[in-house]
Design an enzyme around this catalytic site. Structure first.
Site, PDB file in Angstrom:
ATOM      1  N   TYR A 123      31.795  41.498  35.485  1.00 35.22           N
ATOM      2  CA  TYR A 123      32.081  40.502  34.445  1.00 35.22           C
ATOM      3  C   TYR A 123      31.226  40.772  33.201  1.00 35.22           C
ATOM      4  CZ  TYR A 123      32.726  35.987  32.141  1.00 35.22           C
ATOM      5  OH  TYR A 123      33.020  34.998  31.218  1.00 35.22           O
TER       6      TYR A 123
ATOM      7  N   SER B 194      31.566  36.552  26.105  1.00 36.46           N
ATOM      8  CA  SER B 194      30.686  35.665  26.888  1.00 36.46           C
ATOM      9  C   SER B 194      29.235  36.045  26.609  1.00 36.46           C
ATOM     10  CB  SER B 194      30.966  35.834  28.379  1.00 36.46           C
ATOM     11  OG  SER B 194      29.982  35.157  29.136  1.00 36.46           O
TER      12      SER B 194
HETATM   13  N1  LIG Z   1      33.819  28.409  30.892  1.00 42.91           N
HETATM   14  C1  LIG Z   1      32.733  29.060  30.556  1.00 42.91           C
HETATM   15  O1  LIG Z   1      31.618  28.588  30.776  1.00 42.91           O
HETATM   16  C2  LIG Z   1      32.826  30.402  29.884  1.00 42.91           C
HETATM   17  C3  LIG Z   1      31.638  30.991  29.407  1.00 42.91           C
HETATM   18  C4  LIG Z   1      31.705  32.216  28.757  1.00 42.91           C
HETATM   19  C5  LIG Z   1      32.930  32.837  28.579  1.00 42.91           C
HETATM   20  N2  LIG Z   1      34.069  32.254  29.065  1.00 42.91           N
HETATM   21  C6  LIG Z   1      35.325  32.960  28.827  1.00 42.91           C
HETATM   22  O2  LIG Z   1      36.253  32.073  28.240  1.00 42.91           O
HETATM   23  C7  LIG Z   1      37.579  32.450  28.594  1.00 42.91           C
HETATM   24  C8  LIG Z   1      38.298  31.251  29.166  1.00 42.91           C
HETATM   25  O3  LIG Z   1      37.634  30.869  30.360  1.00 42.91           O
HETATM   26  P1  LIG Z   1      37.724  29.400  30.989  1.00 42.91           P
HETATM   27  O4  LIG Z   1      36.372  29.002  31.363  1.00 42.91           O
HETATM   28  O5  LIG Z   1      38.558  28.549  30.116  1.00 42.91           O
HETATM   29  O6  LIG Z   1      38.479  29.768  32.339  1.00 42.91           O
HETATM   30  P2  LIG Z   1      39.673  29.057  33.106  1.00 42.91           P
HETATM   31  O7  LIG Z   1      39.590  27.578  32.958  1.00 42.91           O
HETATM   32  O8  LIG Z   1      39.646  29.651  34.462  1.00 42.91           O
HETATM   33  O9  LIG Z   1      40.938  29.567  32.320  1.00 42.91           O
HETATM   34  C9  LIG Z   1      41.271  30.918  32.326  1.00 42.91           C
HETATM   35  C10 LIG Z   1      42.643  31.059  31.727  1.00 42.91           C
HETATM   36  O10 LIG Z   1      42.982  32.428  31.776  1.00 42.91           O
HETATM   37  C11 LIG Z   1      44.290  32.557  32.304  1.00 42.91           C
HETATM   38  N3  LIG Z   1      44.367  33.749  33.134  1.00 42.91           N
HETATM   39  C12 LIG Z   1      43.525  34.128  34.127  1.00 42.91           C
HETATM   40  N4  LIG Z   1      43.957  35.273  34.679  1.00 42.91           N
HETATM   41  C13 LIG Z   1      45.097  35.622  34.026  1.00 42.91           C
HETATM   42  C14 LIG Z   1      46.009  36.695  34.147  1.00 42.91           C
HETATM   43  N5  LIG Z   1      45.872  37.644  35.079  1.00 42.91           N
HETATM   44  N6  LIG Z   1      47.072  36.730  33.305  1.00 42.91           N
HETATM   45  C15 LIG Z   1      47.241  35.758  32.370  1.00 42.91           C
HETATM   46  N7  LIG Z   1      46.415  34.716  32.219  1.00 42.91           N
HETATM   47  C16 LIG Z   1      45.357  34.647  33.035  1.00 42.91           C
HETATM   48  C17 LIG Z   1      44.554  31.309  33.124  1.00 42.91           C
HETATM   49  O11 LIG Z   1      45.910  30.962  32.979  1.00 42.91           O
HETATM   50  P3  LIG Z   1      46.906  30.674  34.226  1.00 42.91           P
HETATM   51  O12 LIG Z   1      46.069  30.148  35.362  1.00 42.91           O
HETATM   52  O13 LIG Z   1      47.853  29.672  33.657  1.00 42.91           O
HETATM   53  O14 LIG Z   1      47.524  31.981  34.506  1.00 42.91           O
HETATM   54  C18 LIG Z   1      43.673  30.265  32.498  1.00 42.91           C
HETATM   55  O15 LIG Z   1      44.380  29.453  31.581  1.00 42.91           O
HETATM   56  C19 LIG Z   1      37.429  33.604  29.583  1.00 42.91           C
HETATM   57  O16 LIG Z   1      37.613  34.825  28.914  1.00 42.91           O
HETATM   58  C20 LIG Z   1      36.001  33.457  30.078  1.00 42.91           C
HETATM   59  O17 LIG Z   1      35.487  34.679  30.533  1.00 42.91           O
HETATM   60  C21 LIG Z   1      34.037  31.062  29.722  1.00 42.91           C
END
Ligand SMILES: NC(=O)c1ccc[n+]([C@@H]2O[C@H](COP(=O)([O-])OP(=O)(O)OC[C@H]3O[C@@H](n4cnc5c(N)ncnc54)[C@H](OP(=O)(O)O)[C@@H]3O)[C@@H](O)[C@H]2O)c1
Length: 257
Positions: free
Chosen positions: A163, A149
């Protein structure tokens, strides 16, 4: 015409958190390009229904494991290894947020963020090294792609202590894995997204919208094709010589700070 440089057909990928958000975008991008794509989440029903949806684009198989628990990481790796001998692309995407201000952070919230964002990617690599080794092809390494991130590259205007530290640690872990595994033909790189519209970041929310307008030179949040482009690049012959870097995927946010 398939461009050989960016061709990923016939590879096998595992995308953690492929059940939602950015992981779903990555899984759709890979499956639709002929990659047999395993997605993993905590909920079997949700994983099965997302995999059904992605299967309309290409092969997609659901797996389950709670990555906050070492047993969950081991179970996910075992379930994958039961089905496949070789892994060409491991995308450590699942991530967790939590109460993360100086006032609100607790031992539990701190641990959970570190468990999912740092420990699980490391342990998943430990478990799946044999399959990654088997995925190495002449002139075409097996790939580890960690989703970090920009929160691990700078200090945002809000509090995200654990985080930010977890993502900075993941970027660093990426480099140490690149050094250790590069000699075996396995590369490790990270992608550091800026804001993408997912359940983690509501880019329509007024504060995020203002943030995007103010800080991102391209004046928009990230989109599905943006992350798919970088993952396909890293996973194909085009990205074979890239090892140990973190790519900001942020429309210029980090550059303009
Ligand atoms: N969205 C942004 O703006 C952004 C920016 C920078 C970085 N990121 C990074 O991108 C990645 C994806 O984020 P996102 O925004 O797509 O978030 P999201 O929509 O909340 O998705 C997170 C995913 O991680 C899985 N997950 C969460 N906790 C888990 C656990 N304990 N065990 C297994 N799976 C787990 C969830 O699957 P289930 O619910 O099916 O378990 C979900 O599919 C993350 O690493 C986040 O830090 C996101």
């Amino acid at each position: 015409m398939t461009d050989e440089l960016f061709d990923v057909t016939g590879k096998v990928a595992l995308v953690t958190g492929g059940t939602g958000g950015i992981g779903g975008m990555i899984a759709r991008g890979l499956a639709s390009r002929g990659v047999r794509t395993y997605i993993a989440g905590r909920d079997a029903q949700k994983a099965a229904s997302v995999a059904d949806e992605i299967s309309k684009l290409g092969e997609c198989i659901p797996l389950v494991g709670d990555l906050a628990e070492p047993e969950g990481v081991a179970a996910l790796a075992a379930a994958f290894a039961e089905r496949e001998d070789a892994l060409h692309i491991l995308v450590n995407n699942a991530g967790a947020l939590g109460p993360d201000s100086l006032a609100e952070s607790t031992t539990d919230s701190w641990d959970r963020i570190m468990e999912v964002n740092v420990r699980a990617p490391f342990q998943l690599v430990q478990h799946l090294v044999p399959q990654l080794r088997a995925g190495v092809r002449p002139d075409d390494p097996a790939r580890i792609i960690n989703i970090g991130s920009i929160g691990g590259l700078h200090i945002p205007n809000w509090e995200a202590h654990a985080y930010g530290a977890s993502k900075a640690a993941l970027h660093h872990l990426t480099r140490s894995l690149a050094k250790k595994l590069g000699r075996e033909g396995i590369t490790a790189n990270a992608i550091a997204p800026g804001p993408f519209p997912t359940s983690m970041t509501d880019t329509a929310a007024e504060t995020v919208r203002k943030n995007v307008q103010t800080y991102i030179p391209l004046e928009r949040a990230g989109e599905e094709k943006d992350v798919q482009g970088v993952v396909v690049f890293l996973s194909s012959r085009a990205g074979a010589y890239i090892n140990g870097i973190t790519i900001p995927l942020d429309g210029g946010y980090m550059a303009a700070l």
